[in-house]
Scaffold this active site. Structure first.
Site, mmCIF file in Angstrom:
data_model
loop_
_atom_site.group_PDB
_atom_site.id
_atom_site.type_symbol
_atom_site.label_atom_id
_atom_site.label_comp_id
_atom_site.label_asym_id
_atom_site.label_seq_id
_atom_site.Cartn_x
_atom_site.Cartn_y
_atom_site.Cartn_z
ATOM 1 N N GLU A 246 -8.548 10.892 -18.480
ATOM 2 C CA GLU A 246 -7.519 11.790 -18.893
ATOM 3 C C GLU A 246 -6.262 11.090 -19.803
ATOM 4 O O GLU A 246 -5.945 11.808 -20.621
ATOM 5 C CB GLU A 246 -6.808 11.776 -17.432
ATOM 6 C CG GLU A 246 -5.565 12.614 -17.496
ATOM 7 C CD GLU A 246 -4.800 12.845 -16.168
ATOM 8 O OE1 GLU A 246 -5.360 12.405 -15.164
ATOM 9 O OE2 GLU A 246 -3.679 13.407 -16.159
ATOM 10 N N GLY A 368 0.287 9.384 -15.448
ATOM 11 C CA GLY A 368 0.805 8.073 -15.394
ATOM 12 C C GLY A 368 1.784 7.749 -16.192
ATOM 13 O O GLY A 368 1.539 7.846 -17.706
HETATM 14 C C1 LIG Z 1 4.116 19.647 -17.040
HETATM 15 C C2 LIG Z 1 3.212 18.755 -15.871
HETATM 16 C C3 LIG Z 1 2.009 18.969 -15.586
HETATM 17 C C4 LIG Z 1 1.390 18.411 -14.689
HETATM 18 N N1 LIG Z 1 0.019 18.436 -14.184
HETATM 19 C C5 LIG Z 1 -0.611 17.821 -13.275
HETATM 20 C C6 LIG Z 1 -1.750 18.191 -12.691
HETATM 21 O O1 LIG Z 1 -2.685 19.012 -13.187
HETATM 22 N N2 LIG Z 1 -2.131 17.577 -11.400
HETATM 23 C C7 LIG Z 1 -1.403 16.608 -11.030
HETATM 24 O O2 LIG Z 1 -1.865 16.068 -9.908
HETATM 25 N N3 LIG Z 1 -0.085 16.189 -11.397
HETATM 26 C C8 LIG Z 1 0.307 16.838 -12.469
HETATM 27 N N4 LIG Z 1 1.593 16.354 -13.082
HETATM 28 C C9 LIG Z 1 2.376 15.370 -12.328
HETATM 29 C C10 LIG Z 1 2.486 14.233 -12.992
HETATM 30 O O3 LIG Z 1 1.496 13.234 -13.238
HETATM 31 C C11 LIG Z 1 3.626 13.510 -12.263
HETATM 32 O O4 LIG Z 1 4.883 14.143 -12.551
HETATM 33 C C12 LIG Z 1 3.598 11.764 -12.861
HETATM 34 O O5 LIG Z 1 2.599 11.375 -12.156
HETATM 35 C C13 LIG Z 1 5.021 11.212 -12.255
HETATM 36 O O6 LIG Z 1 5.211 11.659 -11.166
HETATM 37 P P1 LIG Z 1 6.622 12.008 -10.305
HETATM 38 O O7 LIG Z 1 6.923 13.048 -11.116
HETATM 39 O O8 LIG Z 1 6.503 12.236 -8.912
HETATM 40 O O9 LIG Z 1 7.830 11.024 -10.760
HETATM 41 P P2 LIG Z 1 8.001 9.645 -9.872
HETATM 42 O O10 LIG Z 1 7.036 8.953 -9.206
HETATM 43 O O11 LIG Z 1 9.201 10.401 -8.747
HETATM 44 O O12 LIG Z 1 8.776 8.811 -10.827
HETATM 45 C C14 LIG Z 1 10.214 8.965 -11.143
HETATM 46 C C15 LIG Z 1 10.784 7.958 -12.117
HETATM 47 O O13 LIG Z 1 10.422 6.691 -11.701
HETATM 48 C C16 LIG Z 1 9.510 5.736 -12.528
HETATM 49 N N5 LIG Z 1 8.896 5.092 -11.482
HETATM 50 C C17 LIG Z 1 8.098 5.355 -10.202
HETATM 51 N N6 LIG Z 1 7.555 4.330 -10.091
HETATM 52 C C18 LIG Z 1 7.954 2.879 -10.531
HETATM 53 C C19 LIG Z 1 7.794 1.717 -10.352
HETATM 54 N N7 LIG Z 1 7.078 1.210 -9.189
HETATM 55 N N8 LIG Z 1 8.273 0.890 -11.376
HETATM 56 C C20 LIG Z 1 9.023 1.567 -12.411
HETATM 57 N N9 LIG Z 1 9.332 2.812 -12.510
HETATM 58 C C21 LIG Z 1 8.634 3.557 -11.600
HETATM 59 C C22 LIG Z 1 8.475 6.806 -13.134
HETATM 60 O O14 LIG Z 1 7.931 6.242 -14.266
HETATM 61 C C23 LIG Z 1 9.620 7.881 -13.541
HETATM 62 O O15 LIG Z 1 10.206 7.576 -14.665
HETATM 63 C C24 LIG Z 1 2.162 17.083 -13.995
HETATM 64 C C25 LIG Z 1 3.524 17.160 -14.089
HETATM 65 C C26 LIG Z 1 4.038 17.836 -15.270
HETATM 66 C C27 LIG Z 1 5.541 17.624 -15.500
#
Ligand SMILES: Cc1cc2nc3c(=O)[nH]c(=O)nc-3n(C[C@H](O)[C@H](O)[C@H](O)COP(=O)(O)OP(=O)(O)OC[C@H]3O[C@@H](n4cnc5c(N)ncnc54)[C@H](O)[C@@H]3O)c2cc1C
Length: 383
Positions: A246, A368
């Site tokens: 991916e 990620g």
């Molecule tokens: C348009 C779109 C399409 C998508 N498609 C899919 C899909 O098909 N299938 C699927 O399963 N998912 C999908 N996703 C989900 C995507 O993979 C997640 O949004 C992404 O992994 C981040 O997770 P979160 O949004 O929950 O952010 P969070 O995990 O809540 O993170 C919020 C912020 O905190 C930061 N952060 C988190 N943990 C840490 C750490 N340990 N240290 C420092 N910083 C940290 C992150 O980098 C981010 O900046 C999609 C998202 C979008 C917006």
């Protein structure tokens, strides 16, 4: 032109044919699909007819019998549609929803899902992210209770690409009671058919307008035992294995999008005049375009190196992670710089760069985030 390793003449011929198809059949409709906030489902059939939904899959499942390098050509060229949302919807089917079935599925699952997916008859999605579990994948809480003949699934996924249109969702679930220590060993995957109890709601977003991104609620959804994908409790391994391809696919997509944006912006800079000469005649603009060309080249070299290692069977965690981290941020920065060179026109819907800049913002978040890439690199570098 001499092919750029790891690609060969054969791959470049494929590239020319894929690019021709995309420029002829898809790109002219990109604006309409963006305005309608959806590209038609029929596109899957159209790509399947060209063999483009199964480039890396064996012929016995209807694939083209190629490998990851053939697929890589498609990943890069999809950017030429000029609609990140269309590329994302098609890419999610090819790059994240079907590979786990190919790699971890039973023969029966391959027949029931992979074959029709390659033929464009069934559309797939990958459902991992939840409202309470994104970067921290192991925190997911969608539950699958064992019942006679299968499982009953309850929970919610969010931000799922193809989440409204998908016929099946490759879904991460918890099948046991979780203890904090065991949370990585507690994830399983089910192939969930769209059926009663699967409720999708479309989400509005900054970019990728032509793709459908949705929340999916599972309300007492029965899933037969034969739809358990891989070993129970081994889902985290599946997620990690999937992530490598991916992330490479995202890096390739970024390189394709950057190259296209650079070409169009350079053209604009040659044609648009200010202070009695073309924009490209001003040193500041010329130097900016030179820097951007260097960025495209750097991103391509790093991505192709990671791809070469991956295709050769290495496990290039470090290189893939670096390629994902470098290209997604560089792509967004390049789009912003290209938009600036367009001046006021860059802010207008009628210019492609307005959309490209919005579409590129997802890269450093999805698949990620940048921060998670740095965490992985920190561990890989023994920090
Ligand atoms: C348009 C779109 C399409 C998508 N498609 C899919 C899909 O098909 N299938 C699927 O399963 N998912 C999908 N996703 C989900 C995507 O993979 C997640 O949004 C992404 O992994 C981040 O997770 P979160 O949004 O929950 O952010 P969070 O995990 O809540 O993170 C919020 C912020 O905190 C930061 N952060 C988190 N943990 C840490 C750490 N340990 N240290 C420092 N910083 C940290 C992150 O980098 C981010 O900046 C999609 C998202 C979008 C917006």
């Amino acid at each position: 032109m001499t092919p750029n390793p790891p690609f060969t003449d054969e791959h470049e011929q494929l590239r020319a044919s894929v690019r021709g198809f995309i420029e002829r059949e898809l790109a002219p409709h990109a604006q309409r699909w963006e305005d309608e906030q959806r590209f038609p489902d029929e596109l899957f059939g159209k790509l399947a007819a060209q063999g483009l939904l199964g480039l890396k899959y064996p012929t016995e499942y209807g694939g083209q019998g190629g490998d990851y390098l053939h697929e890589a050509v498609l990943c890069e060229e999809l950017a030429r549609i000029g609609s990140g949302g269309t590329a994302a919807g098609l890419g999610a089917h090819v790059n994240i929803a079907t590979p786990p079935i190919w790699k971890f599925g039973s023969e029966d699952q391959k027949r029931r899902y992979l074959v029709p997916a390659i033929a464009g008859q069934l559309i797939g999605a990958l459902g991992i992210t939840e409202p309470g579990a994104g970067s921290d994948v192991a925190a997911l809480s969608t539950r699958a209770e064992r019942v006679d003949g299968g499982f009953v699934v309850n929970g919610e996924k969010t931000y799922i690409t193809n989440g409204v249109r998908a016929h099946f969702i490759v879904t991460a679930v918890k099948t046991r009671q979780t203890t904090p220590a065991a949370r990585h060993h507690d994830i399983s995957f089910l192939i969930v058919d769209r059926r009663e109890g699967v409720v999708s709601s479309r989400l509005d977003k900054l970019g990728w307008h032509a793709s459908d991104t949705a929340t999916i609620a599972f309300q007492d959804v029965f899933v037969p035992a034969q739809n358990l994908l891989g070993e129970p409790g081994e889902g985290f391994k599946l997620i990690m294995a999937n992530f490598q391809w991916e992330r490479l696919a995202m890096a390739l997509g970024a390189v394709g999008a950057m190259a296209l944006a650079w070409e169009r912006t350079a053209q604009f800079a040659r044609e648009r005049h200010a202070f009695g000469r073309p924009l490209s005649g001003h040193q500041a603009i010329r130097h900016k375009l030179a820097d951007l060309a260097t960025s495209v080249y750097t991103c391509r070299c790093v991505t192709y190196d990671a791809l070469r290692r991956f295709a050769a069977g290495e496990e290039p965690l470090r290189e893939v992670t670096m390629a994902k981290l470098l290209t997604q941020r560089a792509c967004f920065e390049l789009m912003d710089a290209c938009l600036q060179i367009h001046g006021g026109a860059g802010y207008m819907r009628e210019y492609f760069i307005e959309r490209a800049a919005r579409d590129a913002r997802l890269g450093p978040i999805g698949g990620g985030s940048d921060e998670i890439m740095r965490e992985i690199l920190g561990r890989a570098l023994s920090l």
